[in-house]
Design a protein around this motif. Structure first.
Motif, mmCIF file in Angstrom:
data_model
loop_
_atom_site.group_PDB
_atom_site.id
_atom_site.type_symbol
_atom_site.label_atom_id
_atom_site.label_comp_id
_atom_site.label_asym_id
_atom_site.label_seq_id
_atom_site.Cartn_x
_atom_site.Cartn_y
_atom_site.Cartn_z
ATOM 1 N N GLU A 89 0.852 -0.934 -0.302
ATOM 2 C CA GLU A 89 -0.211 0.255 0.028
ATOM 3 C C GLU A 89 0.532 1.190 -0.007
ATOM 4 O O GLU A 89 0.237 2.246 -1.171
ATOM 5 C CB GLU A 89 -0.838 0.412 1.594
ATOM 6 N N ASP A 90 1.503 1.683 0.305
ATOM 7 C CA ASP A 90 2.542 2.700 1.410
ATOM 8 C C ASP A 90 4.023 2.255 -0.029
ATOM 9 O O ASP A 90 3.351 3.878 -1.169
ATOM 10 C CB ASP A 90 3.649 2.165 1.839
ATOM 11 N N ASN A 91 3.830 1.769 -1.173
ATOM 12 C CA ASN A 91 4.205 1.123 -2.539
ATOM 13 C C ASN A 91 3.622 2.345 -3.405
ATOM 14 O O ASN A 91 3.714 3.053 -4.701
ATOM 15 C CB ASN A 91 4.962 0.686 -2.678
ATOM 16 N N LEU A 92 2.190 1.978 -3.556
ATOM 17 C CA LEU A 92 1.206 2.222 -4.088
ATOM 18 C C LEU A 92 1.256 3.188 -3.975
ATOM 19 O O LEU A 92 1.001 4.082 -5.259
ATOM 20 C CB LEU A 92 0.211 1.229 -3.866
ATOM 21 N N LYS A 93 0.724 3.920 -2.789
ATOM 22 C CA LYS A 93 0.525 5.823 -2.477
ATOM 23 C C LYS A 93 1.234 6.233 -3.209
ATOM 24 O O LYS A 93 1.544 7.232 -3.727
ATOM 25 C CB LYS A 93 0.473 5.637 -1.400
ATOM 26 N N LYS A 98 3.210 10.605 -6.762
ATOM 27 C CA LYS A 98 4.398 11.076 -7.722
ATOM 28 C C LYS A 98 3.761 11.544 -9.197
ATOM 29 O O LYS A 98 4.019 11.577 -9.730
ATOM 30 C CB LYS A 98 5.724 9.399 -7.945
ATOM 31 N N HIS A 99 2.485 10.700 -9.836
ATOM 32 C CA HIS A 99 2.171 10.135 -10.970
ATOM 33 C C HIS A 99 0.185 11.198 -11.000
ATOM 34 O O HIS A 99 0.070 10.600 -12.041
ATOM 35 C CB HIS A 99 1.993 9.177 -11.766
ATOM 36 N N PHE A 100 0.011 11.087 -10.353
ATOM 37 C CA PHE A 100 -1.582 11.842 -10.493
ATOM 38 C C PHE A 100 -1.341 13.096 -10.972
ATOM 39 O O PHE A 100 -0.705 13.830 -10.842
ATOM 40 C CB PHE A 100 -1.690 12.528 -9.136
ATOM 41 N N ASP A 101 -2.405 12.634 -11.891
ATOM 42 C CA ASP A 101 -3.050 13.619 -12.637
ATOM 43 C C ASP A 101 -4.282 13.982 -12.738
ATOM 44 O O ASP A 101 -5.756 13.875 -12.697
ATOM 45 C CB ASP A 101 -2.689 13.274 -13.914
ATOM 46 N N GLN A 102 -3.799 15.798 -12.065
ATOM 47 C CA GLN A 102 -5.702 16.177 -12.276
ATOM 48 C C GLN A 102 -6.468 16.645 -13.468
ATOM 49 O O GLN A 102 -7.915 15.969 -12.857
ATOM 50 C CB GLN A 102 -5.385 17.897 -11.688
ATOM 51 N N LYS A 103 -6.294 16.682 -14.078
ATOM 52 C CA LYS A 103 -7.137 16.711 -15.185
ATOM 53 C C LYS A 103 -7.306 15.174 -15.550
ATOM 54 O O LYS A 103 -8.742 14.761 -16.067
ATOM 55 C CB LYS A 103 -6.270 16.904 -16.722
ATOM 56 N N LYS A 104 -6.772 14.256 -15.522
ATOM 57 C CA LYS A 104 -7.049 13.319 -15.870
ATOM 58 C C LYS A 104 -8.021 12.254 -14.845
ATOM 59 O O LYS A 104 -9.461 11.903 -15.127
ATOM 60 C CB LYS A 104 -6.364 11.565 -15.754
ATOM 61 N N ALA A 105 -7.926 12.465 -13.528
ATOM 62 C CA ALA A 105 -8.921 12.239 -12.628
ATOM 63 C C ALA A 105 -10.211 13.612 -12.447
ATOM 64 O O ALA A 105 -11.439 12.694 -12.583
ATOM 65 C CB ALA A 105 -7.709 13.321 -10.852
ATOM 66 N N ASP A 106 -10.261 15.060 -13.111
ATOM 67 C CA ASP A 106 -11.161 15.150 -12.921
ATOM 68 C C ASP A 106 -12.170 14.895 -14.539
ATOM 69 O O ASP A 106 -13.964 15.352 -14.084
ATOM 70 C CB ASP A 106 -10.969 16.699 -13.820
ATOM 71 N N GLN A 127 -9.298 2.549 5.139
ATOM 72 C CA GLN A 127 -8.980 3.958 5.490
ATOM 73 C C GLN A 127 -7.222 4.599 5.278
ATOM 74 O O GLN A 127 -6.956 5.705 4.906
ATOM 75 C CB GLN A 127 -8.531 3.346 7.876
ATOM 76 N N PRO A 128 -6.596 3.687 4.403
ATOM 77 C CA PRO A 128 -5.280 4.199 4.068
ATOM 78 C C PRO A 128 -5.260 4.792 2.397
ATOM 79 O O PRO A 128 -4.709 5.900 2.902
ATOM 80 C CB PRO A 128 -4.682 2.377 3.076
ATOM 81 N N TRP A 129 -6.607 4.378 2.081
ATOM 82 C CA TRP A 129 -6.633 5.423 1.167
ATOM 83 C C TRP A 129 -7.999 6.609 1.311
ATOM 84 O O TRP A 129 -7.470 7.284 0.156
ATOM 85 C CB TRP A 129 -7.626 3.817 -0.044
ATOM 86 N N ARG A 130 -8.536 6.264 2.168
ATOM 87 C CA ARG A 130 -8.547 7.972 2.129
ATOM 88 C C ARG A 130 -8.443 9.025 3.309
ATOM 89 O O ARG A 130 -7.993 10.051 2.531
ATOM 90 C CB ARG A 130 -9.908 8.025 3.604
ATOM 91 N N LYS A 131 -6.578 8.309 3.489
ATOM 92 C CA LYS A 131 -5.315 9.322 4.138
ATOM 93 C C LYS A 131 -4.898 9.821 2.837
ATOM 94 O O LYS A 131 -4.436 10.961 3.623
ATOM 95 C CB LYS A 131 -4.708 8.334 4.813
ATOM 96 N N LEU A 132 -4.866 9.517 1.953
ATOM 97 C CA LEU A 132 -4.372 8.789 0.218
ATOM 98 C C LEU A 132 -5.312 10.535 -0.296
ATOM 99 O O LEU A 132 -4.650 11.117 -0.957
ATOM 100 C CB LEU A 132 -3.864 7.710 -0.672
ATOM 101 N N ILE A 133 -5.997 10.128 -0.358
ATOM 102 C CA ILE A 133 -7.150 11.304 -0.563
ATOM 103 C C ILE A 133 -6.953 12.921 0.269
ATOM 104 O O ILE A 133 -6.959 13.088 -0.567
ATOM 105 C CB ILE A 133 -8.920 10.874 -0.836
ATOM 106 N N PHE A 134 -6.849 12.129 1.116
ATOM 107 C CA PHE A 134 -6.454 14.172 1.955
ATOM 108 C C PHE A 134 -5.095 14.477 1.572
ATOM 109 O O PHE A 134 -5.158 15.692 1.466
ATOM 110 C CB PHE A 134 -6.202 13.325 3.606
ATOM 111 N N GLN A 135 -4.456 13.285 1.651
ATOM 112 C CA GLN A 135 -3.228 14.281 1.054
ATOM 113 C C GLN A 135 -3.421 14.482 -0.262
ATOM 114 O O GLN A 135 -2.781 15.888 -0.385
ATOM 115 C CB GLN A 135 -1.554 13.282 0.703
ATOM 116 N N LEU A 136 -3.595 13.964 -1.481
ATOM 117 C CA LEU A 136 -3.970 14.641 -2.590
ATOM 118 C C LEU A 136 -4.469 15.879 -2.453
ATOM 119 O O LEU A 136 -4.449 17.290 -3.174
ATOM 120 C CB LEU A 136 -4.054 13.832 -3.726
#
Length: 579
Positions: A89-93, A98-106, A127-136
């Motif tokens: 999970e940590d590596n995937l997060k 690192k590669h998150f693309d706001q335009k693709k997400a929207d 919970q781990p993915w909720r935490k990731l959402i907050f970071q992003l």
């Protein structure tokens, strides 16, 4: 990737074929939910099965399967399932961040007819993915997909996990939920949370993030503070937030005073707001306040009870060396005495929130004796600070401390300044200096001053006294532990034990001090013990390094009996819960 299957007979077959080939050629497309609909569409426009198989297999990198294989290998290295899962999970997060693309997400929300993706609803349950959402969301505050997901998380009941200030303040609905949850926790847990500096600071940071969040929260808290049930705790929150804003350079005084209804008293408003904004008293404004509160129908006493203003009065009257003009001093004393002794009664009114309009009586019976007590003690504190100078007035001080809490508070304030002088403990060789003996009397008479006194003891205990020899430093710390043990005997048990346990966990305090503390406490307590007390004290008592080599058989017996009693109580409690 979702493919719309309806009404594709109306589309150009060549265009459909081209789109299907593009999708089937994408990396690991066979893992996508839309692979079956895409294959059906591809075959419908005369694509061959062989071509589809070739496109899928030649572009299959098996990223997910390789990740699973590596996870299985890690399990063979004696790592637990939880450790492997956390590693993956940590590596995937990290890769997503690192590669998150706001335009693709929207782009997920470009087609409104498709609704919310099912995978997004499933994602926020972990919970781990909720935490990731907050970071992003912190990093990409303008991302539509992340903003929507934060709202989904809040709607799902996980708003208490939203600790990021910027994330919480982006949406009114989300912020309101977090504010409601926080205030509810304060009301339910009461003094426990209100006495936590860390919790109060985090809450104040959330509320003070922006002008809009501050004003919205303070208006809400002000109206809640007028409720008879829990209103006093909410008022404390209101005051703490105002103090936090002031400390951080924000002039929030006008908002606070406006909510308190000071507009009905323009002279008072001008004088008080000027002093609070500058965080300093001045004779002209003090004279204005003095005259206002000598009127037949004075302003409400709550304006004098603003914590910042009370601190300024205490500083002027009890700080050693304070210089007040003889003509001005009675006015300072009068205002402090009025704030601490006058009681007002108000009529109940279901349709009004401002109690100022409905005051029915003012009780000033204790005002005159309180003025006399403050005048007497503050004069002693300002003019004399040595033990020999205070000794002749000791009986008077004890009487004043017992009867007047404001005097006791002033004594604590005064002692704090006296003992903070670098040479104080070097020059005072008594087993218990007189100033600390006065604090013992304060804590014996006023449990509401336990916290502030404990904080003073902690400051002394943690301060470095390099001018003293090592043995003298240990004796000093033992003396402060004696004061803390006295606090325990007066009911301040949990806060003291929490601090001692914290010192033990840090590992930077001499073991002999813990041993001394344990024996002194065990000598004065008896069963039964609460579970909270056992959880805080038992680990320290059981520590072999601390209690393994006691000096006498009596001490060893005390330790063993306590451990045995605690184990029996825990077993009884476990049986009770099972039943």
């Amino acid at each position: 990737m979702d493919i719309e299957m309806e009404n594709y007979d109306d589309e150009d077959p060549a265009e459909i074929y081209r789109k299907c080939v593009e999708l089937l050629s994408s990396k690991d497309f066979i893992m996508e939910d839309s692979v079956i609909p895409t294959l059906k569409r591809f075959i419908h426009v005369k694509g061959t099965k062989e071509e589809a198989i070739h496109l899928l297999s030649s572009n299959y990198d098996a990223v997910a399967q390789i990740a699973n294989l590596l996870a299985e290998w890690l399990l063979m290295t004696d790592l637990t399932l939880a450790e492997v899962q956390s590693t993956v999970e940590d590596n995937l997060k990290n890769m997503i961040i690192k590669h998150f693309d706001q335009k693709k997400a929207d782009s997920i929300f470009l087609d409104e007819s498709k609704g919310n993706p099912d995978w997004l609803t499933a994602l926020i349950q972990h919970q781990p993915w909720r935490k990731l959402i907050f970071q992003l969301a912190d990093k990409y505050p303008d991302c539509l997909m992340l903003t929507f997901t934060v709202k989904l998380i809040s709607d799902a009941g996980f708003q208490s996990e939203i600790t990021s200030i910027s994330t919480a303040s982006q949406q009114l609905e989300v912020f309101t939920r977090i504010l409601k949850t926080s205030v509810t926790n304060f009301l339910e847990k009461g003094e426990e949370m209100l006495d936590s500096e860390k919790v109060l600071t985090e809450f104040a940071k959330l509320v003070s993030h922006g002008e809009h969040t501050y004003l919205y929260s303070q208006v809400l808290l002000h109206y809640l503070s007028l409720e008879p049930k829990g209103g006093s705790n909410v008022k404390r929150l209101f005051q703490e937030i105002s103090r936090f804003a002031q400390k951080n350079g924000h002039n929030a005084t006008p908002i606070m005073l406006a909510l308190m209804g000071i507009s009905s008293h323009p002279r008072l408003a001008q004088a008080l707001s000027a002093m609070l904004a500058k965080d300093a008293l001045n004779p002209a404004d003090i004279t204005t306040l003095y005259k206002c509160y000598q009127e037949t129908s004075p302003p409400p006493v709550e304006f004098l009870r603003i914590p910042q203003f009370l601190d300024l009065l205490l500083d002027a009257l009890f700080k050693p060396g304070s210089k007040l003009h003889s003509e001005q001093r009675p006015k300072y004393v009068y205002l402090l005495a009025y704030a601490s002794s006058v009681h007002e009664a108000y009529r109940k009114h279901n349709n009004a929130y401002n109690n100022v309009q409905f005051r029915k009586s003012i009780n000033r019976d204790e005002l005159k004796p309180t003025i006399q007590a403050i005048e007497k003690v503050s004069s002693l504190c300002v003019e004399r600070k040595g033990s020999s100078e205070i000794m002749p007035e000791l009986k008077t001080l004890y009487q004043m401390i017992e009867k007047y809490q404001v005097v006791a508070y002033g004594i604590v304030y005064w002692v704090k300044h006296v003992v903070s002088e670098p040479s104080y403990f070097k020059l005072n060789t008594e087993q218990t200096p007189l100033h600390l003996a006065l604090l013992d009397e304060v804590t014996a008479c006023h449990n509401t001053l336990h916290k502030i006194t404990l904080n003073l003891y902690i400051d002394i205990f943690e301060k470095q006294y390099d001018e003293l020899e090592v043995l003298a430093q240990l004796e000093l710390k033992k003396m402060i532990l004696d004061r803390m043990i006295h606090l325990i005997s007066k009911g301040c048990v949990v806060p003291v034990l929490k601090y001692i346990k914290q010192c033990w966990q840090k590992g930077d305090t001499d073991i002999s001090l813990f041993r001394y503390f344990i024996i002194e406490v065990l000598s004065m307590i008896t069963a039964p013990y609460s579970i909270e007390f056992i959880d805080l004290f038992l680990p320290l008592v059981e520590c072999e390094e601390v209690t393994g080599n006691m000096r006498s058989e009596v001490e060893t017996t005390l330790v063993n009996e306590f451990i045995e009693t605690c184990k029996n109580l825990k077993n009884e409690n476990r049986v009770h819960l099972e039943d």
